[in-house]
Motif scaffolding. Structure first.
Motif, mmCIF file in Angstrom:
data_model
loop_
_atom_site.group_PDB
_atom_site.id
_atom_site.type_symbol
_atom_site.label_atom_id
_atom_site.label_comp_id
_atom_site.label_asym_id
_atom_site.label_seq_id
_atom_site.Cartn_x
_atom_site.Cartn_y
_atom_site.Cartn_z
ATOM 1 N N UNK A 1 42.486 -44.542 -13.261
ATOM 2 C CA UNK A 1 41.738 -45.717 -12.831
ATOM 3 C C UNK A 1 40.945 -45.335 -11.595
ATOM 4 N N UNK A 2 39.687 -45.714 -11.557
ATOM 5 C CA UNK A 2 38.812 -45.362 -10.442
ATOM 6 C C UNK A 2 37.813 -46.496 -10.230
ATOM 7 N N UNK A 3 37.422 -46.702 -8.993
ATOM 8 C CA UNK A 3 36.394 -47.705 -8.694
ATOM 9 C C UNK A 3 35.050 -47.002 -8.560
ATOM 10 N N UNK A 4 34.093 -47.290 -9.419
ATOM 11 C CA UNK A 4 32.787 -46.630 -9.356
ATOM 12 C C UNK A 4 32.078 -46.874 -8.023
ATOM 13 N N UNK A 5 31.185 -45.984 -7.684
ATOM 14 C CA UNK A 5 30.449 -46.074 -6.423
ATOM 15 C C UNK A 5 29.589 -47.330 -6.381
ATOM 16 N N UNK A 6 29.565 -47.979 -5.227
ATOM 17 C CA UNK A 6 28.645 -49.094 -4.959
ATOM 18 C C UNK A 6 28.367 -49.175 -3.459
ATOM 19 N N UNK A 7 29.407 -49.433 -2.661
ATOM 20 C CA UNK A 7 29.221 -49.611 -1.229
ATOM 21 C C UNK A 7 28.580 -48.367 -0.612
ATOM 22 N N UNK A 8 27.512 -48.599 0.106
ATOM 23 C CA UNK A 8 26.820 -47.492 0.764
ATOM 24 C C UNK A 8 25.807 -46.774 -0.101
ATOM 25 N N UNK A 9 25.724 -47.141 -1.384
ATOM 26 C CA UNK A 9 24.758 -46.500 -2.284
ATOM 27 C C UNK A 9 23.374 -47.115 -2.056
ATOM 28 N N UNK A 10 22.373 -46.261 -1.896
ATOM 29 C CA UNK A 10 21.010 -46.734 -1.636
ATOM 30 C C UNK A 10 20.271 -47.014 -2.942
ATOM 31 N N UNK A 11 19.384 -48.005 -2.903
ATOM 32 C CA UNK A 11 18.528 -48.309 -4.051
ATOM 33 C C UNK A 11 17.084 -48.442 -3.562
ATOM 34 N N UNK A 12 16.189 -47.842 -4.303
ATOM 35 C CA UNK A 12 14.765 -47.910 -3.969
ATOM 36 C C UNK A 12 14.068 -48.824 -4.962
ATOM 37 N N UNK A 13 13.786 -50.065 -4.595
ATOM 38 C CA UNK A 13 13.145 -50.999 -5.527
ATOM 39 C C UNK A 13 11.675 -50.638 -5.731
ATOM 40 N N UNK A 14 11.118 -51.053 -6.847
ATOM 41 C CA UNK A 14 9.688 -50.807 -7.089
ATOM 42 C C UNK A 14 8.839 -51.691 -6.175
ATOM 43 N N UNK A 15 7.576 -51.431 -6.150
ATOM 44 C CA UNK A 15 6.667 -52.247 -5.346
ATOM 45 C C UNK A 15 6.756 -53.711 -5.793
ATOM 46 N N UNK A 16 6.943 -54.588 -4.845
ATOM 47 C CA UNK A 16 7.069 -56.006 -5.162
ATOM 48 C C UNK A 16 8.503 -56.447 -5.394
ATOM 49 N N UNK A 17 9.440 -55.488 -5.490
ATOM 50 C CA UNK A 17 10.842 -55.842 -5.698
ATOM 51 C C UNK A 17 11.519 -56.236 -4.387
ATOM 52 N N UNK A 18 12.631 -56.938 -4.483
ATOM 53 C CA UNK A 18 13.374 -57.358 -3.292
ATOM 54 C C UNK A 18 13.952 -56.145 -2.573
ATOM 55 N N UNK A 19 13.744 -56.073 -1.263
ATOM 56 C CA UNK A 19 14.249 -54.956 -0.469
ATOM 57 C C UNK A 19 15.775 -54.989 -0.434
ATOM 58 N N UNK A 20 16.380 -53.822 -0.288
ATOM 59 C CA UNK A 20 17.824 -53.735 -0.206
ATOM 60 C C UNK A 20 18.296 -53.995 1.223
ATOM 61 N N UNK A 21 19.342 -54.805 1.361
ATOM 62 C CA UNK A 21 19.997 -55.006 2.646
ATOM 63 C C UNK A 21 20.993 -53.870 2.823
ATOM 64 N N UNK B 1 28.826 -55.608 2.510
ATOM 65 C CA UNK B 1 28.747 -55.469 1.051
ATOM 66 C C UNK B 1 27.483 -54.732 0.613
ATOM 67 N N UNK B 2 26.849 -54.036 1.523
ATOM 68 C CA UNK B 2 25.619 -53.317 1.176
ATOM 69 C C UNK B 2 25.923 -52.184 0.201
ATOM 70 N N UNK B 3 25.087 -52.073 -0.833
ATOM 71 C CA UNK B 3 25.267 -51.024 -1.818
ATOM 72 C C UNK B 3 24.483 -51.312 -3.071
ATOM 73 N N UNK B 4 24.768 -50.536 -4.121
ATOM 74 C CA UNK B 4 23.998 -50.680 -5.354
ATOM 75 C C UNK B 4 24.697 -49.992 -6.517
ATOM 76 N N UNK B 5 24.441 -50.496 -7.734
ATOM 77 C CA UNK B 5 24.731 -49.758 -8.957
ATOM 78 C C UNK B 5 23.743 -48.595 -9.025
ATOM 79 N N UNK B 6 23.945 -47.661 -9.966
ATOM 80 C CA UNK B 6 23.046 -46.501 -10.049
ATOM 81 C C UNK B 6 21.570 -46.891 -10.195
ATOM 82 N N UNK B 7 20.711 -46.072 -9.675
ATOM 83 C CA UNK B 7 19.271 -46.350 -9.644
ATOM 84 C C UNK B 7 18.703 -46.632 -11.036
ATOM 85 N N UNK B 8 19.042 -45.812 -12.023
ATOM 86 C CA UNK B 8 18.468 -45.999 -13.360
ATOM 87 C C UNK B 8 18.928 -47.312 -13.993
ATOM 88 N N UNK B 9 20.176 -47.706 -13.714
ATOM 89 C CA UNK B 9 20.678 -48.963 -14.248
ATOM 90 C C UNK B 9 19.924 -50.146 -13.644
#
Length: 499
Positions: A318-338, A343-351
């Motif tokens: 059992x493992x908890x996938x990465x999220x906290x501290x993971x950076x995400x780069x939104x496309x132009x016009x997308x909501x910026x990441x806090x 609770x800052x973090x992200x699912x994988x970029x491609x997802x």
């Protein structure tokens, strides 16, 4: 001189009469004294004649605590013939409580046999709830986020929701929500029962059966998708593994206003680091314009970055996938990441990039919204044999609900000792000189046991005061005294007449 017998008898009768009069007089004085409002100088106690007593109280809390209270009362009254009474009393109370609580906990830890040889798997299972937001109430009135086994049918238009227990869309088109399709099932954690097959009604309630009141309530429906029939190979010594599952499930937000498919996930472990990939599909729409509805191209993405994985565990991991501290780069016009929040973090970029097309992107990374706390990943479990799975974790907890093993065991003993010492300050009180004012011993307010009620120290003696004594009217003594006098005089006169 010749004695007269009558004279001698008269003398004896007179003496007897005087003696009787004296006794009756003494009785009269005593009865009159009992009516005095002044208490006797000697203190009367009901629980023993001694004026010094000791009481002991023993209380058991988390460990063993003993409190001993000792009261010493000394009274030295002095009474003179002028009926002047002097009494002095001194009460000295010293209470010292020392509590020592010792707790020994012995825990038996069972260790599974470590796997070293490479082996094939033919029925591996994958269990995951994605995140809490996928099990939450949505912001649109009466809508929820939830999972379905298989692929929900295309409603043919945007802005629609499931109805009729998930059987149809709100426009009457077939939907087909289900808790089991092929190798895929949806299970809900129910308090007191564990994981059971999902129901339509349970999609909107927490584990206790209470309706989830709002998206920010912190209550979730606690569902997981379970895939079985996974096939592949695991090499624990090399730190490599590949396991593939054949099956589909649907992730629906806002009761279906936006959804996507997850198909055929694959676990890949290289050099001990794991990745879960899958093919995503579905329909594109927009939160700003839900009437938009277009078919999306199936896209392979990284569903979860698993980090370091121990493949040597007997049953799986059992493992908890990465999220906290993971950076995400939104496309132009997308909501910026806090990026500076707990609770800052992200699912994988491609997802998340794919979710830009479904209109769900901001629900899969920290966008500064009020539900950011619900977005981090939940624990994911892979079992090498679906019929002998890894023990499951309860929602919002890493504590296992059961322990399974096949071979070797090890025993560990942990001992925790807590010692607490409590010292109560000594208090000395000197009350007024009236013995009747001496108060019973009371428990010091400075002492509080670790748990349980305060100990009660009972009085060691109870007083009987002048107010409690029986009263005789003063005139009763006077009447008795008068009767004695009359008897004496009468007897004397009678004696003289006989002579």
């Amino acid at each position: 001189m010749r004695s007269d017998p009558r004279y001698a008898a008269g003398l004896l009768g007179c003496a007897a009469t005087v003696l009787a009069s004296l006794l009756i007089s003494s009785l009269a004085v005593l009865l009159g004294g009992l009516g005095s409002p002044v208490a006797a100088a000697e203190e009367v106690v009901t629980s023993g004649a001694a004026t010094t007593a000791s009481g002991a109280v023993t209380e058991t809390a988390t460990g063993t605590a003993t409190a001993t209270a000792t009261e010493t009362v000394s009274a030295t009254p002095s009474e003179t013939a002028t009926a002047t009474e002097t009494a002095s009393s001194t009460v000295s109370e010293t209470v010292t409580a020392t509590g020592t609580a010792t707790e020994t906990v012995t825990e038996t830890v069972t260790a599974s046999a470590a796997l070293t040889e490479a082996f094939d798997v033919a029925d591996a299972s994958l269990r995951w709830g994605l995140n809490n937001e996928s099990n939450n109430r949505a912001f649109a009135p009466g809508t929820f986020n939830f999972l379905s086994a298989g692929k929900i049918a295309n409603p043919g238009a945007g802005g629609l929701t499931l109805s009729n227990a998930g059987a149809t869309w709100s426009n009457g088109a077939t939907a087909g929500w289900s808790n089991a399709v092929g190798n895929v099932s949806i299970e809900k954690y129910v308090t007191g029962t564990g994981y059971t097959a999902a129901t339509w009604a349970g999609l909107s309630t927490d584990s206790s059966g209470a309706t989830i009141s709002s998206p920010t309530s912190g209550s979730y429906s606690n569902h997981q998708v379970v895939l079985t029939g996974g096939t592949g190979e695991v090499d624990p010594a090399a730190g490599t593994a590949t396991i593939s599952w054949d099956g589909d499930f649907t992730v629906l937000y806002y009761s279906g206003m936006t959804f996507f498919y997850v198909s055929d996930p694959v676990l890949s472990v290289v050099d001990g680091v794991g990745t879960l990939t899958a093919t995503l599909g579905g329909y594109g729409t927009s939160m700003d314009d839900t009437t938009q509805w277009e078919t999306l191209t199936d896209t392979e993405v990284t569903l979860a970055d698993l980090g370091a994985i121990d493949l040597t565990a007997d049953l799986g991991f059992t493992v908890t996938p990465a999220y906290l501290g993971v950076a995400y780069s939104p496309p132009s016009g997308g909501a910026a990441q806090l990026t500076d929040d707990d609770y800052s973090g992200s699912f994988p970029q491609s997802f998340v990039d794919f979710q830009q097309l479904t209109g769900q992107a901001a629900y899969w990374y920290s966008s500064g919204g009020s539900v950011d706390k619900s977005k981090p990943t939940l624990p994911l479990t892979v079992s090498y044999d679906a019929s002998d799975p890894v023990a499951q974790t309860t929602p919002a907890s890493t504590a296992t609900t059961s322990t399974k093993t096949k071979t070797a065991t090890a025993t560990a003993t942990a001992t925790a000792t807590t010692v607490a010492t409590i010292t109560v300050a000594t208090a000395t009180a000197t009350p007024a000189a009236d013995l009747a004012a001496v108060s019973p011993v009371v428990a010091s307010t400075a002492y509080r046991p670790a748990s349980g009620p305060m100990p009660t120290v009972l009085p060691v003696a109870a007083e009987v005061t002048a107010a409690d004594a029986p009263r005789w009217p003063w005139w009763a003594g006077a009447v008795v005294l008068l009767a004695a006098a009359v008897l004496t005089v009468t007897t004397a006169i009678t004696g003289r007449q006989k002579r």
